[in-house]
Design a protein around this motif. Sequence first.
Motif, PDB file in Angstrom:
ATOM      1  N   ILE A  94       2.184 -29.644  49.618  1.00 25.77           N
ATOM      2  CA  ILE A  94       2.961 -29.595  50.694  1.00 25.77           C
ATOM      3  C   ILE A  94       3.978 -30.367  51.019  1.00 25.77           C
ATOM      4  O   ILE A  94       5.177 -30.113  51.514  1.00 25.77           O
ATOM      5  N   PRO A  95       3.953 -31.755  50.808  1.00 22.68           N
ATOM      6  CA  PRO A  95       5.293 -32.502  50.816  1.00 22.68           C
ATOM      7  C   PRO A  95       6.297 -32.314  49.784  1.00 22.68           C
ATOM      8  O   PRO A  95       7.426 -32.441  50.412  1.00 22.68           O
ATOM      9  N   ARG A  96       6.001 -31.918  48.810  1.00 17.89           N
ATOM     10  CA  ARG A  96       6.916 -31.280  47.877  1.00 17.89           C
ATOM     11  C   ARG A  96       7.619 -29.904  48.402  1.00 17.89           C
ATOM     12  O   ARG A  96       8.916 -29.919  48.273  1.00 17.89           O
ATOM     13  N   GLU A  97       6.857 -28.930  48.954  1.00 22.00           N
ATOM     14  CA  GLU A  97       7.562 -27.850  49.479  1.00 22.00           C
ATOM     15  C   GLU A  97       8.266 -28.249  50.795  1.00 22.00           C
ATOM     16  O   GLU A  97       9.367 -27.704  50.998  1.00 22.00           O
ATOM     17  N   GLU A  98       7.669 -29.244  51.457  1.00 16.40           N
ATOM     18  CA  GLU A  98       8.602 -29.321  52.801  1.00 16.40           C
ATOM     19  C   GLU A  98       9.765 -30.171  52.553  1.00 16.40           C
ATOM     20  O   GLU A  98      10.933 -29.935  53.173  1.00 16.40           O
ATOM     21  N   ALA A  99       9.929 -30.908  51.615  1.00 14.95           N
ATOM     22  CA  ALA A  99      11.014 -31.786  51.114  1.00 14.95           C
ATOM     23  C   ALA A  99      12.000 -30.865  50.638  1.00 14.95           C
ATOM     24  O   ALA A  99      13.155 -30.978  50.905  1.00 14.95           O
ATOM     25  N   PHE A 100      11.606 -29.725  49.832  1.00 17.47           N
ATOM     26  CA  PHE A 100      12.575 -28.747  49.495  1.00 17.47           C
ATOM     27  C   PHE A 100      13.089 -27.882  50.833  1.00 17.47           C
ATOM     28  O   PHE A 100      14.560 -27.722  50.677  1.00 17.47           O
ATOM     29  N   LEU A 101      12.201 -27.619  51.611  1.00 18.20           N
ATOM     30  CA  LEU A 101      12.713 -26.947  52.879  1.00 18.20           C
ATOM     31  C   LEU A 101      13.815 -27.878  53.772  1.00 18.20           C
ATOM     32  O   LEU A 101      14.633 -27.113  54.270  1.00 18.20           O
ATOM     33  N   ARG A 102      13.464 -28.970  53.698  1.00 20.84           N
ATOM     34  CA  ARG A 102      14.167 -30.037  54.562  1.00 20.84           C
ATOM     35  C   ARG A 102      15.591 -30.052  53.982  1.00 20.84           C
ATOM     36  O   ARG A 102      16.687 -30.143  54.484  1.00 20.84           O
ATOM     37  N   ASP A 103      15.693 -30.164  52.575  1.00 24.24           N
ATOM     38  CA  ASP A 103      16.850 -30.354  51.860  1.00 24.24           C
ATOM     39  C   ASP A 103      17.591 -29.058  51.939  1.00 24.24           C
ATOM     40  O   ASP A 103      18.778 -29.011  52.138  1.00 24.24           O
ATOM     41  N   LYS A 104      17.173 -27.826  51.772  1.00 29.58           N
ATOM     42  CA  LYS A 104      17.631 -26.634  52.041  1.00 29.58           C
ATOM     43  C   LYS A 104      18.131 -26.166  53.515  1.00 29.58           C
ATOM     44  O   LYS A 104      19.326 -25.657  53.445  1.00 29.58           O
ATOM     45  N   PHE A 105      17.351 -26.436  54.417  1.00 36.62           N
ATOM     46  CA  PHE A 105      17.638 -25.803  55.537  1.00 36.62           C
ATOM     47  C   PHE A 105      17.909 -26.970  56.616  1.00 36.62           C
ATOM     48  O   PHE A 105      18.309 -26.700  57.788  1.00 36.62           O
ATOM     49  N   GLY A 106      17.832 -28.052  56.079  1.00 38.13           N
ATOM     50  CA  GLY A 106      18.512 -29.367  57.163  1.00 38.13           C
ATOM     51  C   GLY A 106      17.830 -29.353  58.699  1.00 38.13           C
ATOM     52  O   GLY A 106      16.612 -29.217  58.797  1.00 38.13           O
ATOM     53  N   VAL A 107      18.701 -29.235  59.411  1.00 40.74           N
ATOM     54  CA  VAL A 107      18.315 -29.630  60.875  1.00 40.74           C
ATOM     55  C   VAL A 107      17.310 -28.406  61.415  1.00 40.74           C
ATOM     56  O   VAL A 107      16.404 -28.649  62.291  1.00 40.74           O
ATOM     57  N   GLU A 108      17.705 -27.190  60.873  1.00 38.82           N
ATOM     58  CA  GLU A 108      16.976 -26.014  61.302  1.00 38.82           C
ATOM     59  C   GLU A 108      15.542 -26.110  60.773  1.00 38.82           C
ATOM     60  O   GLU A 108      14.443 -26.041  61.881  1.00 38.82           O
ATOM     61  N   TYR A 109      15.051 -26.855  59.899  1.00 35.58           N
ATOM     62  CA  TYR A 109      13.803 -26.985  59.250  1.00 35.58           C
ATOM     63  C   TYR A 109      13.206 -28.169  60.193  1.00 35.58           C
ATOM     64  O   TYR A 109      12.001 -28.105  60.620  1.00 35.58           O
ATOM     65  N   VAL A 110      14.116 -29.303  60.354  1.00 39.78           N
ATOM     66  CA  VAL A 110      13.634 -30.372  61.178  1.00 39.78           C
ATOM     67  C   VAL A 110      13.137 -29.829  62.658  1.00 39.78           C
ATOM     68  O   VAL A 110      12.223 -30.257  63.077  1.00 39.78           O
ATOM     69  N   ASP A 111      14.080 -29.199  63.270  1.00 39.26           N
ATOM     70  CA  ASP A 111      13.504 -28.555  64.595  1.00 39.26           C
ATOM     71  C   ASP A 111      12.290 -27.565  64.451  1.00 39.26           C
ATOM     72  O   ASP A 111      11.369 -27.664  65.173  1.00 39.26           O
ATOM     73  N   TYR A 112      12.199 -26.916  63.424  1.00 41.66           N
ATOM     74  CA  TYR A 112      10.968 -26.123  63.123  1.00 41.66           C
ATOM     75  C   TYR A 112       9.796 -27.021  62.946  1.00 41.66           C
ATOM     76  O   TYR A 112       8.600 -26.933  63.567  1.00 41.66           O
ATOM     77  N   CYS A 113       9.831 -28.019  62.221  1.00 44.96           N
ATOM     78  CA  CYS A 113       8.734 -29.039  62.282  1.00 44.96           C
ATOM     79  C   CYS A 113       8.459 -29.763  63.413  1.00 44.96           C
ATOM     80  O   CYS A 113       7.145 -29.805  63.677  1.00 44.96           O
ATOM     81  N   ARG A 114       9.482 -29.921  64.364  1.00 45.78           N
ATOM     82  CA  ARG A 114       9.162 -30.584  65.669  1.00 45.78           C
ATOM     83  C   ARG A 114       8.250 -29.488  66.677  1.00 45.78           C
ATOM     84  O   ARG A 114       7.467 -30.091  67.531  1.00 45.78           O
ATOM     85  N   LYS A 115       8.494 -28.182  66.239  1.00 49.11           N
ATOM     86  CA  LYS A 115       7.805 -27.230  67.391  1.00 49.11           C
ATOM     87  C   LYS A 115       6.292 -26.654  66.569  1.00 49.11           C
ATOM     88  O   LYS A 115       5.583 -26.239  67.226  1.00 49.11           O
TER      89      LYS A 115
END
Length: 183
Positions: A117-138
């Motif tokens: 999961i950390p590996r996958e989430e790092a990829f998504l954070r790098d690829k989608f940036g703020v959109e992914y960070v906002d998704y993680c907050r929710k």
Amino acid sequence: MNEFGDLVFKLRGGIWTILFLVVFFIAEPTWESFYFGLIFVILGQAIRFWAVGSIGKYRGEVVKADKLVTTGAYALARNPLYFANGVIGLGWGIISGWYALLFFFIAFLIVYVFIIIPREEAFLRDKFGVEYVDYCRKTGMFYPKTWPVNIKNVIYHYQALWKSERHSLYMTILGTVLLSIKI
């Protein structure tokens, strides 16, 4: 860690099979534990079906994503497929007895929560940036952070089930049947 995480991600299906085999060899099932655990196995597979249909694309051996999926099962949690695996493993652990359940829980934490999961989430954070960070907050890793969650207007991709989920379904059925034979 990136190369190791990539390797574990690539081999996650084989690792899942190894986890099952260890559980199988230490299993001491009874009919009572089988029927109770079967509820969780079926629930986990149903969650997998929902999550796969929410993605709409075949999941392969490398971390990838064309778009950030935040609808369907992914409106509730960031990792519904891994949550579903945990529920299936919980069911197999209940069927198999306390030692198997404890083994599976520890292995699931190490392999999924601390590596994949950390590996996958790092990829998504790098690829989608703020959109992914906002998704993680929710959205929680395995559970909703807020309730109720809006899961309306979801396009479900039925064609993804056969291509992407049949192997997992076969393995879930086979594993459950093998555990029943041990009774």
